[in-house]
Design a protein around this motif. Structure first.
Motif, PDB file in Angstrom:
ATOM      1  N   LYS A 637      67.082  77.739  43.122  1.00  0.00           N
ATOM      2  CA  LYS A 637      65.793  78.415  42.884  1.00  0.00           C
ATOM      3  C   LYS A 637      64.661  77.636  43.554  1.00  0.00           C
ATOM      4  O   LYS A 637      63.855  78.189  44.302  1.00  0.00           O
ATOM      5  N   SER A 638      64.634  76.318  43.272  1.00  0.00           N
ATOM      6  CA  SER A 638      63.560  75.506  43.856  1.00  0.00           C
ATOM      7  C   SER A 638      63.651  75.497  45.374  1.00  0.00           C
ATOM      8  O   SER A 638      62.649  75.478  46.071  1.00  0.00           O
ATOM      9  N   VAL A 641      61.905  78.295  46.962  1.00  0.00           N
ATOM     10  CA  VAL A 641      60.455  78.076  47.047  1.00  0.00           C
ATOM     11  C   VAL A 641      60.132  77.125  48.208  1.00  0.00           C
ATOM     12  O   VAL A 641      59.221  77.368  48.998  1.00  0.00           O
ATOM     13  N   SER A 642      60.945  76.068  48.327  1.00  0.00           N
ATOM     14  CA  SER A 642      60.699  75.121  49.417  1.00  0.00           C
ATOM     15  C   SER A 642      60.829  75.811  50.759  1.00  0.00           C
ATOM     16  O   SER A 642      60.118  75.497  51.703  1.00  0.00           O
ATOM     17  N   LEU A 644      60.075  78.804  51.465  1.00  0.00           N
ATOM     18  CA  LEU A 644      58.845  79.547  51.745  1.00  0.00           C
ATOM     19  C   LEU A 644      57.745  78.617  52.234  1.00  0.00           C
ATOM     20  O   LEU A 644      56.849  79.014  52.951  1.00  0.00           O
ATOM     21  N   TYR A 663      50.827  75.948  45.485  1.00  0.00           N
ATOM     22  CA  TYR A 663      52.183  75.582  45.086  1.00  0.00           C
ATOM     23  C   TYR A 663      52.135  74.710  43.840  1.00  0.00           C
ATOM     24  O   TYR A 663      51.387  73.753  43.777  1.00  0.00           O
ATOM     25  N   GLN A 666      57.945  71.592  40.501  1.00  0.00           N
ATOM     26  CA  GLN A 666      58.622  71.527  39.212  1.00  0.00           C
ATOM     27  C   GLN A 666      58.180  70.304  38.429  1.00  0.00           C
ATOM     28  O   GLN A 666      57.977  70.366  37.236  1.00  0.00           O
ATOM     29  N   LEU A 743      53.220  80.042  44.542  1.00  0.00           N
ATOM     30  CA  LEU A 743      54.625  79.705  44.348  1.00  0.00           C
ATOM     31  C   LEU A 743      54.681  78.786  43.137  1.00  0.00           C
ATOM     32  O   LEU A 743      54.228  77.651  43.198  1.00  0.00           O
ATOM     33  N   ASP A 745      56.880  76.798  40.610  1.00  0.00           N
ATOM     34  CA  ASP A 745      58.238  76.327  40.367  1.00  0.00           C
ATOM     35  C   ASP A 745      58.370  75.842  38.932  1.00  0.00           C
ATOM     36  O   ASP A 745      58.072  74.700  38.632  1.00  0.00           O
ATOM     37  N   ARG A 775      52.712  86.507  43.183  1.00  0.00           N
ATOM     38  CA  ARG A 775      53.154  85.341  42.422  1.00  0.00           C
ATOM     39  C   ARG A 775      54.669  85.289  42.427  1.00  0.00           C
ATOM     40  O   ARG A 775      55.325  86.279  42.106  1.00  0.00           O
ATOM     41  N   ILE A 776      55.206  84.125  42.786  1.00  0.00           N
ATOM     42  CA  ILE A 776      56.655  83.949  42.693  1.00  0.00           C
ATOM     43  C   ILE A 776      56.887  82.883  41.638  1.00  0.00           C
ATOM     44  O   ILE A 776      56.443  81.755  41.795  1.00  0.00           O
ATOM     45  N   VAL A 778      59.446  80.709  39.299  1.00  0.00           N
ATOM     46  CA  VAL A 778      60.796  80.268  38.942  1.00  0.00           C
ATOM     47  C   VAL A 778      60.739  79.931  37.467  1.00  0.00           C
ATOM     48  O   VAL A 778      59.838  79.212  37.045  1.00  0.00           O
TER      49      VAL A 778
END
Length: 1476
Positions: A637-638, A641-642, A644, A663, A666, A743, A745, A775-776, A778
């Protein structure tokens, strides 16, 4: 030119004169030759350096006027010669040539004055030297003209006589005028500077003698220097310029390497050959040489001159003059004057050379640091993983530092062999082949010394290992000091530290023995060499006579030899170290960089065969949508995001992101700055928007708790915020940045559930602040999924399913299963997704598993005191603040006091006491003996040289050699004994001081640790103890050595020429003043430098760990600027530090040169009463004195700077302590507390003096075996109750009884070891698991396994190969948080006392572990009294009674059922939690 018949005229008279022919040719031409040879270089330099022109001033006009007059005068001479020709008196050709040459030269000089003015030169060295030479060369003719006139009684050649006088007057005026400097150039850009460095505008002489520094020295003497007193850096030394140059050269170098790769060729063989030739790595060394080489070479040139000059003095020695009784007196004076001039020139040259070397070193450090910093921001993640943050920071601190240290000595590489060769050549001339005996001894000493050096290095490595482990342990102890106190585990840890310390001191002792051996070798070397040479010389041939001249000339040459011989091995080992550093830096700079165009539309063919980590992902995110990404741990998942963000290597496909990105990683990345700066993150402040963001991210309440509101300084890595607060600040930063795409996380994992709900509603969700943005998210939280537009399920780097919440439930695949087991009942309808396409992904990425992509790297401990705010021991997520806010800027942590001004004598006395006073006296006495022996040996030598020569031989040489040898060896022996005793004393002192410090720190109450940053205490244990171990003893040794050497020099000179006593007083006063000025200034500069140094490294390690965030917010440029500013700040205090050493050197060596001058002069004056041996003795001593005077000042300064460490350690060994651990005769019975009854009687307590009461008049009784839940809002005093039971906080009034025993009357360990606590944040220490459970080895293996089984850890532990000896890493990093919590449970089960206190962990821990712990407690501690501080009410609903605290008083205390019935505070809390 000078014929033998003239030698009587010139040399063997009391009234010497030079021949007219010599005067008119050579003497007149010297200045011209100089100017003509210097001119081309100087013009070239001027052409390249333009600093704006200088407005025509009176000074300049006068200089030009006198120049023109001079030209007229010399050409008048020329025309006069023509005039004589016309009158048929043919003058000799000299009278035509000389005036012509002089005239042209003077004209050139005059034009040069104007050209320099146009080029902005304020003071010209070239011309000053020219005028000085002219005056010097004109003095001779001037005197002889007067002499001839007085002798003859009339003037012949009246015209030339007059012109010469005018010429002489004019050049003296020119010399004086040229010493003044012009005004600064017009249009010069320098003027913007508030506090420019005077060096740029100072005159030539001022630069030569470093006079421009005097203003700072005086200021530093009047009051301690501060930041604002420091001058700005010169333009050429700033990071901006240097790093730019270096980067340019490095890029050029890299480009060259790329170009030289071979093009494909039809002949394969050719390609192979070409390959071998060209395919080289880019060399960082070349780039460095191109950037800094030329500047460094100037310094090397000065060094060359200085080396040659250092051999002139021994050749000049006066002895021959003294022996020759009928030599004219002016010889003596001339020799004395020449010795003095030569010494002064040598001083000036040497310090110019050092200045160039040090500035090169400083620039190197700036350049390398800057280049590494810039590289660290663009390096790929795979490259970053190959080196830890600690290693990268080391590149910057250690390796760049090595370059700096090498620069000083680099010239020794060619200079040492040169000096050795010259010295041997001159010695051979004096003593012939017997020199070889002396050289043999020197050569034999080299392997001896290098063997010692190798061994010492090995010891150093070993000792560093012990030191590191000791500091690491101390760091953990101080981090977990509260837990140690609660468990009463201090003795076991104290023992561990002392064990390491014992080993460390053992190694230290060994290396001290070695050091004293090498000191012995170093002191005895010159003596042994002299002894063997003289002995061989005298015994080879009877006719060889040792006279004063030979003896003392050779002695001074041997002294010159000593330095290069000892330096060479050191330089070579330094170069070896630096080459290692160079390789490391080069490797780092050659790492792959991130492709800045990775995220857009660009296809890269799959070239690398790395296992793909994300495969064939196709994902479209419409603009304004809220997409949740879910999936099991480690499924990528992370990484998505990375991807992107463009942080991963792209293999194929394309990624396009439209608009700006914010960004939230996490693991929140927090800078060491104020809270507000962390949120603004370089954007303009907008109060309204800022307040809204705070409100939305639920930070308002936290701000009320923090001592300084949003101006609170946050420690490194956000150390004084709880995990939840950090995450919210990180989120607030994103919201404030107002980007197009967010993003996120997993931002909700670290916060409590009710806060998470608030944040989702207010920020992320459909009605939050961010609605309408893309918005994305995780996430692991299921409760929010119904409200998102899309859900993407990722499994093993693939998207397994995608769609809205309803769709996924209908599909009834793995996700639906997963949901059903956890889901809540409500289903929320979602809105239709809007249509603009914004995110478009179809790509595969590689990269190893990067769940925590930005911050899995542990940072090394940067030891420094800078954190104004390091560790507020909040009880992590409960963030229950021990500090009610009084005034908004009240700092919890007092700034550390730096000592200023002179160090008090008491500190020296304290150190002497630690060493033991008797040893101190013995050392001083031994030093006196050693110097007496040394003087004795030299006096004996001088006596020997005066022994009369009978029939061309000297008698009783054997006896002479014997006594000389005995005295010399005695001196060496005393040195050996002396450095032994000093080393032993030093180690003794180190042992006692450390033991006292450690003892005190274990007995210090908790409140001290709450108000003192750990960094500051650690600093005492590392830096200050290091200084006492390794710096102070050698410094004292050097100080005593130089002090006694200087003293003995004075004694010898006064003994041989008593007149000298007159001069000593003024010289001593001058010396004393210089010394006081220097010590005060340089000490403060050193402090400023060390204070400004650590921010560079801490900012760097921060940057490395937050690189992805910095890139995501596009803040790279401003971070580079911050780093440059920090670097320049540091160099701003470092540069005056270098110059202060030069300033001191020039002044002190001048005093030394005066001593040489006067010793020689008085020898000349008292020539008839002295014998040659004594003069040789006093002059050769005087020649040595400059060095020891210089070192004496340095050592005084060093000693004063370092002895402060003793003071700082003393200060921390005497802080107040808590109650004794065990009180004799007051121990409670062995089985106490047997019933487990608690009683609070009128109990009140506060955290520290001056703060409000936290608990007020508590009255409370708990029966044995009851289960009590303690609840209350944040800050109500829940945690304080537990701290009172353990007497971490002592009562203000009232008392606590356990089983009827007043706890305030028994020892702390008796109390603490009979209670059990499971603390909120589980603290583990690095060591085996067994040590973490049972540090005292009280329990058997069976008992420990039983406890592990009950705490559900047995499966995990038995699966490890080392079982109970499983190594926990620092802080238990290699166990999950849940496992750590279970380890704490196992500790409690092992102890199993009647009273258990459970400080429940908050959201940091998963529900499962929580249930496990609750279950175990219910079964295992059935008959014990349990107090639980609860955050989740469902855990305590079945307890016997619940205590509700409000504001430090008891609000309600009853069974849960009746509390809910009475509808009070507890009821409202239960309602919030959905339990009522």
């Amino acid at each position: 030119l000078v014929l033998s018949s003239d030698s009587n005229l010139s040399i063997h008279t009391d009234n010497p004169d030079l021949t007219p022919c010599f005067q008119n040719t050579i003497l007149a031409w010297i200045p011209s030759i100089y100017l003509w040879s210097a001119l081309p270089f100087y013009l070239l330099y001027l052409k390249h350096n333009k600093r704006g022109y200088i407005v025509l001033s009176m000074l300049s006009r006068f200089k030009t006027l006198f120049g023109v007059l001079l030209w007229c005068v010399s050409w008048a001479d020329l025309f006069y010669s023509f005039h004589e020709l016309l009158q048929n008196r043919t003058p000799p050709p000299v009278y035509f040539v000389t005036p012509l040459i002089v005239g042209i030269t003077v004209l050139i000089a005059t034009l040069l004055i104007q050209y320099e003015r146009l080029r902005g030169v304020q003071s010209s060295g070239v011309l000053i030297i020219f005028w000085f030479l002219s005056v010097l060369c004109a003095v001779g003719p001037f005197r002889s003209k007067i002499m001839t006139t007085t002798a003859q009684g009339h003037v012949n050649e009246r015209f030339r006589f007059t012109t010469f006088y005018i010429y002489f007057a004019l050049i003296i005026i020119e010399l004086i005028l040229s010493c003044f400097k012009e005004k600064p150039p017009f249009f010069s850009p320098v003027s913007t500077d508030p506090n420019p460095c005077p060096e740029l505008t100072s005159g030539f002489l001022s630069r030569l003698t470093f006079w421009w520094f005097t203003s700072m020295a005086v200021l530093g003497y009047k009051r301690p220097l501060e930041d604002k007193d420091l001058w700005s850096l010169n333009e050429d030394d700033t990071s901006k310029i240097i790093v730019q140059q270096l980067s340019k050269e490095w890029d050029k170098e890299k480009a060259e390497c790329k170009h030289t790769k071979p093009r494909a060729s039809s002949l394969e063989a050719e390609v192979l050959i070409r390959d071998k030739k060209h395919n080289r790595k880019p060399s960082f060394l070349k780039a460095l040489l191109r950037t800094f080489g030329p500047y460094f070479l100037i310094g090397s040139f000065f060094k060359l001159i200085q080396d040659l000059l250092s051999f002139v003095n021994p050749q000049l020695v006066l002895i021959g003059f003294i022996k020759n009784k009928d030599a004219p007196a002016w010889w003596g004076f001339l020799i004395a004057a020449l010795m003095f001039i030569c010494a002064v020139l040598q001083t000036l040259m040497l310090h110019q050379h050092f200045q160039y070397c040090f500035v090169t070193g400083m620039r190197l450090r700036t350049g390398i640091t800057g280049v590494i910093y810039r590289k660290s921001l663009v390096i790929t993640n795979s490259a970053k993983r190959s080196s830890t943050v600690g290693e990268i920071v080391n590149l910057m601190s250690v390796d760049a530092q090595r370059f700096m240290d090498l620069m000083t000595f680099l010239n020794m590489l060619w200079s040492a062999p040169l000096q050795i060769f010259l010295a041997l050549y001159f010695l051979w001339q004096a003593l012939g082949p017997s020199v070889l005996a002396g050289v043999a001894v020197m050569v034999l000493l080299i392997p001896f010394n290098s063997a010692i050096a190798m061994k010492t290095r090995a010891f150093q490595v070993e000792q560093m290992r012990y030191k590191d482990s000791r500091i690491k342990l101390m760091n953990e102890i101080l981090g977990g000091i509260k837990v140690l106190k609660l468990y009463a585990w201090e003795p076991s840890f104290s023992e561990k530290v002392l064990e390491i310390r014992k080993n460390e001191l053992r190694v230290l002792k060994k290396s001290a023995y070695l050091n004293s051996l090498s000191t012995f070798a170093w002191i005895s070397a010159p003596f042994l060499v002299a002894l063997t040479t003289f002995a061989v010389y005298v015994s080879v041939n009877e006719k060889n006579i040792l006279d004063a001249e030979k003896a003392f000339v050779s002695l001074s040459l041997f002294n010159i030899l000593k330095f290069p011989l000892s330096m060479l091995p050191q330089v070579i080992s330094n170069i070896a170290q630096t080459s290692v550093s160079l390789k490391r830096i080069q490797q780092f700079l050659s790492h792959d960089e991130l492709d800045p165009n990775c995220v857009e539309t660009k296809v890269i063919a799959p070239g690398k065969d790395i296992t793909c980590f994300l495969h064939s992902i196709n994902l479209l995110v419409p603009s304004g949508a809220l997409v949740a990404i879910v999936g099991p741990v480690g499924c990528g998942k992370s990484s998505l995001v990375s991807a992107l963000l463009g942080e991963m290597e792209k293999l194929e496909g394309e990624v396009a992101v439209k608009g700006s990105v914010a960004y939230v990683p996490q693991q929140a990345w927090i800078q060491n700055a104020t809270l507000k700066d962390n949120i603004l993150f370089g954007q303009a402040s907008n109060e309204q928007k800022y307040q809204n963001v705070l409100e939305a991210c639920a930070l308002k309440t936290d701000l009320e708790v923090l001592p300084g509101g949003d101006q609170t300084e946050i420690g490194e890595k956000g150390i004084n915020l709880s995990g939840g607060q950090r995450q919210r600040v990180s989120l607030a930063r994103a919201v404030y940045s107002n980007s197009d795409i967010y993003l996120l996380d997993d931002p909700l994992s670290a916060v409590d559930s009710h806060v998470a709900k608030h944040i989702f509603d207010k920020v992320i969700g459909p009605d939050g602040v961010l609605k309408g943005k893309t918005r994305i998210l995780v996430t692991h939280g299921i409760s929010f999924l119904p409200q998102v537009d899309h859900i993407v399920v990722v499994v093993d780097g693939k998207i397994s399913e995608m769609g809205s919440y309803q769709d996924l439930l209908k599909q009834n695949k793995a996700f639906a299963e997963f949901l059903r087991s956890y889901a809540l009942d409500e289903d929320i309808e979602e809105d239709e997704p809007t249509s603009t396409v914004l995110l478009f992904l179809k790509t595969s990425f590689s990269g190893n598993q990067i769940t925590d992509i930005c911050l899995c790297i542990k940072c090394p401990l940067l030891l420094h005191d800078r954190l104004a705010f390091a560790f507020l021991h909040y009880h992590e997520n409960d963030s229950e603040s021990p500090l009610p806010r009084k005034n908004p800027n009240e700092k919890l942590i007092q700034a550390e006091t730096t000592e200023t001004g002179m160090v008090k004598l008491t500190v020296f006395w304290q150190y002497m006491k630690a060493v033991s006073p008797i040893i101190s006296l013995v050392i001083c006495f031994l030093y006196c003996c050693q110097n007496a022996a040394a003087i004795g040996a030299n006096v004996w030598l001088s006596d020997w040289t005066n022994e009369p020569v009978i029939n061309g031989t000297q008698h009783n040489t054997a006896m002479r050699i014997g006594v000389y040898a005995a005295l010399g060896l005695l001196q060496g022996l005393i040195v050996l004994i002396c450095s032994f005793t000093l080393a032993m004393g030093g180690i003794n002192a180190a042992r006692t001081l450390h033991a006292a410090l450690l003892e005190n720190k274990f007995h210090t109450p908790q409140s001290f640790y709450d108000t003192t940053p750990t960094g500051r205490i650690i600093n005492r244990f590392s830096k200050d103890i290091y200084v006492i171990d390794e710096v102070i003893p050698p410094t004292i040794l050097m100080f005593l050595g130089t002090f006694f050497t200087s003293l003995s020099t004075m004694i010898v000179i006064i003994a041989s020429t008593p007149l000298f006593a007159v001069v000593i007083v003024p010289l001593a006063i001058l010396y004393f003043f210089v010394q006081r000025f220097y010590v005060a200034t340089s000490r403060q500069l050193k402090r400023l430098e060390s204070v400004s140094r650590s921010p560079i490294y801490s900012h760097f390690s921060e940057t490395v760990s937050g690189a992805s965030v910095i890139r995501a917010y596009r803040r790279v440029k401003s971070f580079v600027d911050i780093s440059d500013v920090k670097m320049d700040e540091n160099q701003k205090s470092y540069y005056p530090g270098i110059v202060s050493n030069r300033w001191l050197g020039v002044r002190v060596e001048f005093v030394g040169n005066c001593i040489v001058l006067f010793a020689a002069l008085f020898a000349v004056i008292g020539k008839n009463s002295l014998n040659a041996g004594l003069v040789g003795l006093s002059v050769s001593y005087a020649l040595q004195v400059t060095l020891s005077l210089n070192w004496m000042v340095r050592m005084t300064s060093e000693l004063e700077t370092n002895i402060v460490a003793v003071e700082r350690i003393k200060e921390y060994s005497e802080t107040e302590t808590e109650a004794p651990w065990v009180i004799e005769g007051k121990s409670p019975p062995a089985d106490w507390p047997s019933r487990g009854e608690l009683e609070f009687v009128n109990y009140s307590v506060r955290y520290r003096k001056g703060l409000d009461l936290v608990l007020k008049d508590l009255n409370l009784q708990v029966h044995g075996g009851e289960k009590i839940g303690i609840v209350g809002r944040t800050g109500a005093g829940k945690s304080s109750m537990t701290l009172c039971l353990f007497r971490i906080l002592e009562a203000v009034k009232g008392e606590i009884k356990i089983d009827g025993v007043k706890i305030s009357e028994i020892g702390l360990h008796d109390l603490r070891s009979r209670l059990t606590i499971i603390p909120q944040d589980p603290v583990l220490f690095s060591g085996t698991l067994r040590m973490n459970l049972d540090p005292f080895n009280k329990y058997s293996d069976e008992e420990i396994w039983k406890a592990l089984e009950l705490s559900h850890l047995k499966r995990f532990v038995s699966s490890q190969p080392s079982m109970l000896d499983y190594e926990c890493s620092e802080g238990g990093e290699n166990l999950s948080v849940g496992q750590r919590q279970l380890v704490c449970l196992a500790r409690a089960l092992l102890r199993k006392t009647r009273i258990l206190i459970l400080d429940e962990a908050t959201a940091a821990i998963d529900l499962e572990t929580d249930d496990l712990i609750q279950m175990t407690i219910r079964t295992q501690f059935e008959d014990c009294t349990v107090l639980t501080i609860a955050h989740r009410l469902n855990t305590i609903m079945d307890y016997t009674r619940v205590l509700v605290l409000d504001n430090g008083t008891i609000a309600e205390f009853d069974t849960p059922a009746s509390l809910i019935a009475s509808k009070g505070i507890f009821y409202s809390m239960a309602k919030d939690a959905g339990l009522a």
